[in-house]
Scaffold this motif. Structure first.
Motif, PDB file in Angstrom:
ATOM      1  N   THR A  75      11.385   7.371 -16.045  1.00  0.00           N
ATOM      2  CA  THR A  75      10.519   7.511 -17.299  1.00  0.00           C
ATOM      3  C   THR A  75       9.118   6.934 -16.233  1.00  0.00           C
ATOM      4  OG1 THR A  75      11.622   7.160 -18.856  1.00  0.00           O
ATOM      5  CG2 THR A  75       9.126   6.398 -19.308  1.00  0.00           C
ATOM      6  N   ALA A  76       7.906   7.770 -16.389  1.00  0.00           N
ATOM      7  CA  ALA A  76       6.966   7.396 -15.514  1.00  0.00           C
ATOM      8  C   ALA A  76       5.921   6.808 -16.300  1.00  0.00           C
ATOM      9  CB  ALA A  76       6.414   8.752 -15.031  1.00  0.00           C
ATOM     10  N   VAL A  77       5.280   5.636 -15.814  1.00  0.00           N
ATOM     11  CA  VAL A  77       4.358   5.049 -16.623  1.00  0.00           C
ATOM     12  C   VAL A  77       2.946   4.993 -15.398  1.00  0.00           C
ATOM     13  CG1 VAL A  77       3.347   2.642 -17.183  1.00  0.00           C
ATOM     14  CG2 VAL A  77       5.691   3.450 -17.908  1.00  0.00           C
ATOM     15  N   TYR A  78       1.928   5.775 -15.634  1.00  0.00           N
ATOM     16  CA  TYR A  78       1.014   6.208 -14.883  1.00  0.00           C
ATOM     17  C   TYR A  78      -0.499   6.048 -15.213  1.00  0.00           C
ATOM     18  CZ  TYR A  78       1.077  10.969 -16.254  1.00  0.00           C
ATOM     19  OH  TYR A  78       0.930  12.168 -17.031  1.00  0.00           O
ATOM     20  N   PHE A  79      -1.388   5.965 -14.027  1.00  0.00           N
ATOM     21  CA  PHE A  79      -2.695   6.292 -14.396  1.00  0.00           C
ATOM     22  C   PHE A  79      -3.132   7.661 -13.832  1.00  0.00           C
ATOM     23  CE2 PHE A  79      -2.628   1.696 -14.394  1.00  0.00           C
ATOM     24  CZ  PHE A  79      -3.434   1.370 -15.504  1.00  0.00           C
ATOM     25  N   TYR A  80      -4.017   8.172 -14.143  1.00  0.00           N
ATOM     26  CA  TYR A  80      -4.580   9.717 -13.525  1.00  0.00           C
ATOM     27  C   TYR A  80      -6.063   9.325 -13.632  1.00  0.00           C
ATOM     28  CZ  TYR A  80      -5.098  14.280 -12.236  1.00  0.00           C
ATOM     29  OH  TYR A  80      -5.595  15.674 -11.758  1.00  0.00           O
ATOM     30  N   VAL A  81      -6.756   9.333 -12.348  1.00  0.00           N
ATOM     31  CA  VAL A  81      -8.159   9.273 -12.299  1.00  0.00           C
ATOM     32  C   VAL A  81      -8.780  10.521 -11.926  1.00  0.00           C
ATOM     33  CG1 VAL A  81     -10.207   7.849 -11.331  1.00  0.00           C
ATOM     34  CG2 VAL A  81      -7.967   6.705 -11.704  1.00  0.00           C
TER      35      VAL A  81
ATOM     36  N   THR B 168       1.101  -1.292  -0.039  1.00  0.00           N
ATOM     37  CA  THR B 168      -0.035  -0.019  -0.163  1.00  0.00           C
ATOM     38  C   THR B 168       1.043   1.382  -0.006  1.00  0.00           C
ATOM     39  OG1 THR B 168      -1.857  -1.091   0.998  1.00  0.00           O
ATOM     40  CG2 THR B 168      -1.740   1.341   1.071  1.00  0.00           C
ATOM     41  N   ILE B 169       0.525   2.289  -0.991  1.00  0.00           N
ATOM     42  CA  ILE B 169       1.522   3.368  -1.075  1.00  0.00           C
ATOM     43  C   ILE B 169       0.738   4.597  -0.789  1.00  0.00           C
ATOM     44  CG2 ILE B 169       3.110   4.569  -2.659  1.00  0.00           C
ATOM     45  CD1 ILE B 169       2.737   2.106  -4.432  1.00  0.00           C
ATOM     46  N   ASP B 170       1.155   5.455   0.633  1.00  0.00           N
ATOM     47  CA  ASP B 170       0.406   6.447   0.813  1.00  0.00           C
ATOM     48  C   ASP B 170       0.868   7.488  -0.466  1.00  0.00           C
ATOM     49  OD1 ASP B 170      -1.089   7.933   2.153  1.00  0.00           O
ATOM     50  OD2 ASP B 170       0.111   8.392   3.888  1.00  0.00           O
ATOM     51  N   HIS B 171      -0.205   8.605  -0.291  1.00  0.00           N
ATOM     52  CA  HIS B 171      -0.349   9.562  -1.182  1.00  0.00           C
ATOM     53  C   HIS B 171       1.094  10.432  -1.022  1.00  0.00           C
ATOM     54  CE1 HIS B 171      -1.236  12.663   1.713  1.00  0.00           C
ATOM     55  NE2 HIS B 171      -2.172  11.893   2.525  1.00  0.00           N
ATOM     56  N   GLY B 172       1.788  10.879  -2.016  1.00  0.00           N
ATOM     57  CA  GLY B 172       2.896  11.681  -2.151  1.00  0.00           C
ATOM     58  C   GLY B 172       4.209  10.653  -1.896  1.00  0.00           C
ATOM     59  N   SER B 173       4.110   9.317  -1.992  1.00  0.00           N
ATOM     60  CA  SER B 173       5.210   8.319  -1.613  1.00  0.00           C
ATOM     61  C   SER B 173       5.609   7.761  -3.043  1.00  0.00           C
ATOM     62  CB  SER B 173       4.694   7.462  -0.774  1.00  0.00           C
ATOM     63  OG  SER B 173       4.138   7.979   0.447  1.00  0.00           O
ATOM     64  N   VAL B 174       7.086   7.301  -2.830  1.00  0.00           N
ATOM     65  CA  VAL B 174       7.759   6.401  -3.945  1.00  0.00           C
ATOM     66  C   VAL B 174       8.290   5.338  -3.079  1.00  0.00           C
ATOM     67  CG1 VAL B 174       9.754   6.611  -5.321  1.00  0.00           C
ATOM     68  CG2 VAL B 174       8.392   8.500  -5.138  1.00  0.00           C
TER      69      VAL B 174
ATOM     70  N   PRO C 205      -1.384  11.426 -10.220  1.00  0.00           N
ATOM     71  CA  PRO C 205      -0.905  10.210 -10.970  1.00  0.00           C
ATOM     72  C   PRO C 205      -0.369   8.947  -9.806  1.00  0.00           C
ATOM     73  CG  PRO C 205       0.653  11.938 -10.980  1.00  0.00           C
ATOM     74  CD  PRO C 205      -0.534  12.543 -10.376  1.00  0.00           C
ATOM     75  N   PHE C 206      -0.655   7.673 -10.261  1.00  0.00           N
ATOM     76  CA  PHE C 206      -0.048   6.711  -9.599  1.00  0.00           C
ATOM     77  C   PHE C 206       0.537   5.639 -10.536  1.00  0.00           C
ATOM     78  CE2 PHE C 206      -4.402   5.943  -9.764  1.00  0.00           C
ATOM     79  CZ  PHE C 206      -4.486   4.501 -10.144  1.00  0.00           C
ATOM     80  N   GLY C 207       1.594   4.802 -10.154  1.00  0.00           N
ATOM     81  CA  GLY C 207       2.222   3.787 -11.063  1.00  0.00           C
ATOM     82  C   GLY C 207       3.501   3.377 -11.143  1.00  0.00           C
ATOM     83  N   ILE C 208       4.373   3.322 -12.002  1.00  0.00           N
ATOM     84  CA  ILE C 208       5.676   2.779 -11.799  1.00  0.00           C
ATOM     85  C   ILE C 208       6.619   3.697 -12.705  1.00  0.00           C
ATOM     86  CG2 ILE C 208       7.114   0.854 -12.530  1.00  0.00           C
ATOM     87  CD1 ILE C 208       4.644  -0.991 -12.885  1.00  0.00           C
ATOM     88  N   LEU C 209       7.769   4.002 -11.898  1.00  0.00           N
ATOM     89  CA  LEU C 209       8.913   4.683 -12.524  1.00  0.00           C
ATOM     90  C   LEU C 209       9.897   3.478 -13.096  1.00  0.00           C
ATOM     91  CD1 LEU C 209       9.450   7.482  -9.818  1.00  0.00           C
ATOM     92  CD2 LEU C 209       8.281   7.450 -11.826  1.00  0.00           C
ATOM     93  N   VAL C 210      10.182   3.776 -14.255  1.00  0.00           N
ATOM     94  CA  VAL C 210      11.269   2.766 -14.690  1.00  0.00           C
ATOM     95  C   VAL C 210      12.413   3.566 -15.365  1.00  0.00           C
ATOM     96  CG1 VAL C 210       9.698   1.091 -15.399  1.00  0.00           C
ATOM     97  CG2 VAL C 210      10.148   2.678 -17.011  1.00  0.00           C
TER      98      VAL C 210
ATOM     99  N   LEU D 297       7.705   1.912  -7.307  1.00  0.00           N
ATOM    100  CA  LEU D 297       6.313   2.524  -7.427  1.00  0.00           C
ATOM    101  C   LEU D 297       6.239   3.943  -6.887  1.00  0.00           C
ATOM    102  CD1 LEU D 297       4.836  -1.030  -5.983  1.00  0.00           C
ATOM    103  CD2 LEU D 297       4.682  -0.330  -8.071  1.00  0.00           C
ATOM    104  N   PHE D 298       4.886   4.481  -7.331  1.00  0.00           N
ATOM    105  CA  PHE D 298       4.898   5.880  -6.995  1.00  0.00           C
ATOM    106  C   PHE D 298       3.139   6.197  -6.845  1.00  0.00           C
ATOM    107  CE2 PHE D 298       4.550   6.644 -11.396  1.00  0.00           C
ATOM    108  CZ  PHE D 298       3.767   8.082 -11.413  1.00  0.00           C
ATOM    109  N   ASN D 299       2.988   7.000  -5.988  1.00  0.00           N
ATOM    110  CA  ASN D 299       1.563   7.616  -5.818  1.00  0.00           C
ATOM    111  C   ASN D 299       1.884   9.151  -5.625  1.00  0.00           C
ATOM    112  OD1 ASN D 299      -1.251   8.331  -5.356  1.00  0.00           O
ATOM    113  ND2 ASN D 299      -1.068   7.347  -3.292  1.00  0.00           N
ATOM    114  N   ASN D 300       1.471   9.900  -6.460  1.00  0.00           N
ATOM    115  CA  ASN D 300       1.813  11.366  -6.429  1.00  0.00           C
ATOM    116  C   ASN D 300       0.376  12.156  -6.155  1.00  0.00           C
ATOM    117  OD1 ASN D 300       3.511  13.411  -6.290  1.00  0.00           O
ATOM    118  ND2 ASN D 300       3.588  13.994  -8.256  1.00  0.00           N
ATOM    119  N   ALA D 301      -0.535  11.204  -5.772  1.00  0.00           N
ATOM    120  CA  ALA D 301      -2.016  11.998  -5.636  1.00  0.00           C
ATOM    121  C   ALA D 301      -1.965  12.847  -4.210  1.00  0.00           C
ATOM    122  CB  ALA D 301      -2.810  11.061  -5.189  1.00  0.00           C
TER     123      ALA D 301
END
Length: 649
Positions: free
Chosen positions: A529-535, A459-465, A515-520, A617-621
């Motif tokens: 390079t960020a691969v992410y979803f934005y809802v 589980t990734i909290d908001h603003g976390s990497v 956004p949240f997703g994966i940094l590769v 992993l990142f969650n920048n919400a």
């Protein structure tokens, strides 16, 4: 006509210089590909698309010796010598990345003065991929399955890593993963193709034989269609081809420009009049419309243009590399047709779904708002000149795309290669939505998985990497699915409208649900390079999901095109936000929501290479956590392609 080499050119393939062992040059990191086989430079290639023939080239010559060729960084040509268009004046899409135009340095400087970024030998060699088929340059061509072999013919410049001198390279594979190089299949040696043997499509007949229609550029640079047949139909490797004495078999019809008549599709048989039909793309200058024309023939020598257009869409410009095929129809569902065009205006591959009326020779889009060239794309990143073929061995349709470079042409010249092919993808109708296609890497790619790590349940909290504990991160196959915190979604009252992957600030633009997703290919400092979803939630309370790639921090180099790409993707009730990401050095391919949306990026890190490359992993919400329900990371082996040996028969 026998397969042959062009005099005065190097053998195919020729070798790379060994990777440097200097810690200063290579940042102290090992190249995982240096063990297990020699890395070879594959021939520069351009593949165009049409029909049932996939031909490609790759390389690794186990047990053989060739002279080594170094990448001479010091000898890199000045930018002003290379940042110019090649090909469009000849009537075809040029190879240039667009970096010079987009970054504003045609003749001006960026990075290290006028000559761009000071790439080191280690940086340039790291960019070579491990499990993608990689011709050295340009466009991809049509694929086919013939007598147990997958074939890939590709447009190939044997004289350099820029567009020009177009011949046909040839490679074969048993599994779409490991390729064997064969000699050139066709070279421009007749008046009707002396300026290039361009896009071709193969048609396989019921008796198992086949032929190839291809576009030739004449001595006057007129685009004509030509016929070639195997010299020996019993040769499963299709090593030698004969150009028909009746060539050219098709000339541009009245009203069509001499340079606007190319890329015939694989032919299909029409029972109503017992003829074979093929589609050729062009444009109508009245309204700057893209058009698709249908010809019919009984012998592939004499053709009749069927009146009217199969399809026409104003404002979309020249349609090249047309593809046309059925999808769906399983378990009693209605069959639909896909028509796809590669837009000469914007270098993207657009498709639409609809109905085909063979008697009226018309295709009608199911959704006019998503008509051809204005709605749906195969891929929202770097992906062009694609082609599908039907694989009778596994009863599937397979899609290939040409992935060009987005660095400077000067860097390509220094590397000695440019461009590669996408991972082959299965393509089928999404039966859940019936409004889009599903693309997915062919199952054979999974045979390259050598180490798997299950990291789900985080589980990734908001603003976390969250850093992923991986041994190597330059060749990966990542499977992930995410869930938003339900309470956060339910409590959200403020609407968030107008988000756009390309214009809304990428992965640094924070919203309540992304956004949240994966940094590769990330070094934890400057490059990622960020691969992410934005809802986002609309005024009506409905959720909308964007799937994006953010390349803006992928490299410190300035003479590289760096964009944020992507689009909305359907997410049905109860579905998690799922993505599969293939990382292979300088290419990142992602498949969101089971393949409903795809994005491909070319990236050129300067620091996040070799052992310094990582994944996070990142969650920048701004609020709410994200649960990673599934996260399996597979380290990938290289495909180690090689020159064809007699014992492969």
């Amino acid at each position: 006509m026998e397969s042959r080499a062009i005099p005065g050119t190097p053998p195919l393939p020729y070798a790379y210089e060994p990777l440097p062992h200097s810690s200063d040059d290579a940042h102290g990191h090992d190249d995982r590909r240096s063990a297990g086989g020699v890395r070879w430079r594959a021939c520069a290639a351009v593949l165009a698309a049409s029909a049932l023939v996939v031909f490609v080239v790759a390389s690794t010559l186990a047990g053989s010796r060739v002279d080594r060729v170094a990448v001479d960084v010091a000898a890199m040509p000045a930018l002003s010598e290379t940042a110019r268009s090649r090909g469009r004046d000849a009537g075809v899409s040029e190879k240039t990345s667009g970096a010079a135009e987009e970054m504003g340095f045609l003749g001006a400087g960026a990075g290290a003065g006028a000559d761009g970024f000071p790439w080191s030998n280690a940086m340039l060699q790291w960019q070579r991929t491990g499990f993608h088929f990689q011709p050295e340059m340009n466009w991809m061509n049509g694929p086919v399955y013939y007598r147990g072999w997958y074939h890939l013919f590709y447009q190939y410049n044997p004289k350099g890593a820029v567009w020009g001198n177009i011949a046909w390279g040839h490679a074969v594979s048993r599994d779409l993963v490991h390729w064997r190089h064969l000699p050139l299949a066709m070279v421009p040696d007749q008046w009707y193709d002396i300026n290039g043997v361009w896009t071709g499509s193969a048609t396989v007949f019921p008796d198992g034989t086949l032929n190839m229609l291809y576009t030739g550029s004449t001595n006057a640079s007129v685009q004509v269609q030509c016929l070639a047949v195997p010299e020996d139909p019993n040769d499963s490797l299709l090593r030698n081809w004969t150009k028909h004495e009746a060539n050219p078999v098709l000339l541009p019809p009245p009203g069509i420009g001499d340079k606007d008549f190319r890329d015939p599709t694989t032919a299909w048989f029409d029972e109503s009049d017992q003829t074979w039909r093929t589609v050729i793309g062009s444009k109508d200058n009245n309204g700057h419309a893209g058009i698709a024309m249908v010809y019919k023939t009984k012998d592939f020598l004499n053709y009749e243009l069927i009146p009217g257009y199969l399809h026409r869409v104003g404002g979309t410009g020249m349609w090249e590399c047309i593809d046309f095929y059925p999808v769906g129809g399983k378990n009693g569902s209605e069959e639909l047709y896909v028509i796809k065009e590669s837009s000469d205006d914007d270098r993207h591959d657009w498709y639409t779904l609809g109905k085909y009326d063979a008697a009226a020779n018309t295709f009608t889009a199911a959704d006019p708002e998503n008509d051809l060239g204005i709605g749906l794309r195969y891929d929202w990143g770097k992906f062009y000149a694609s082609k599908t073929f039907y694989d009778p061995a596994k009863k599937r349709r397979v899609l290939w795309g040409w992935i060009g470079e987005t660095d400077s042409e000067r860097a390509d010249v220094a590397k000695g290669w440019a461009s590669l092919m996408s991972i082959p993808r299965t393509v089928e109708l999404d039966e859940k939505t019936r409004t889009n296609l599903i693309q997915w890497p062919v199952e054979e790619i999974e045979t390259l998985r050598i180490k798997s790590t299950d990291l789900g349940g985080i589980t990734i909290d908001h603003g976390s990497v969250y850093p992923l504990p991986l041994h190597r991160a330059t060749q990966l196959d990542i499977e992930a699915s995410f869930r938003l915190d339900a309470a956060t979604v339910a409590a959200l009252n403020e609407a968030d409208v107008g988000y756009n992957c390309s214009t809304s600030g990428g992965s640094t633009n924070r919203g309540a649900l992304g956004p949240f997703g994966i940094l590769v290919l990330a070094d934890g400092k400057a490059e990622q390079t960020a691969v992410y979803f934005y809802v986002s939630k609309g005024f009506d309370g409905a959720l909308e999901t964007h799937f994006c790639h953010d390349e803006s921090r992928s490299t410190l180099a300035k003479d590289v095109v760096k964009r944020v790409v992507g689009y909305t993707v359907p997410v049905l009730d109860g579905e998690a936000f799922s993505v599969r990401v293939l990382v292979d050095h300088s290419i990142v391919e992602s498949f969101a929501m089971g393949g409903r949306s795809t994005a491909t990026s070319r990236v050129y890190p300067t620091e996040a290479i070799y052992g310094a490359a990582g994944a996070y992993l990142f969650n920048n919400a701004t609020g709410g956590s994200v649960t990673v329900e599934k996260l399996v990371v597979h380290e990938m082996d290289s495909s180690y392609n090689q020159i064809f040996m007699a014992d492969d028969l």
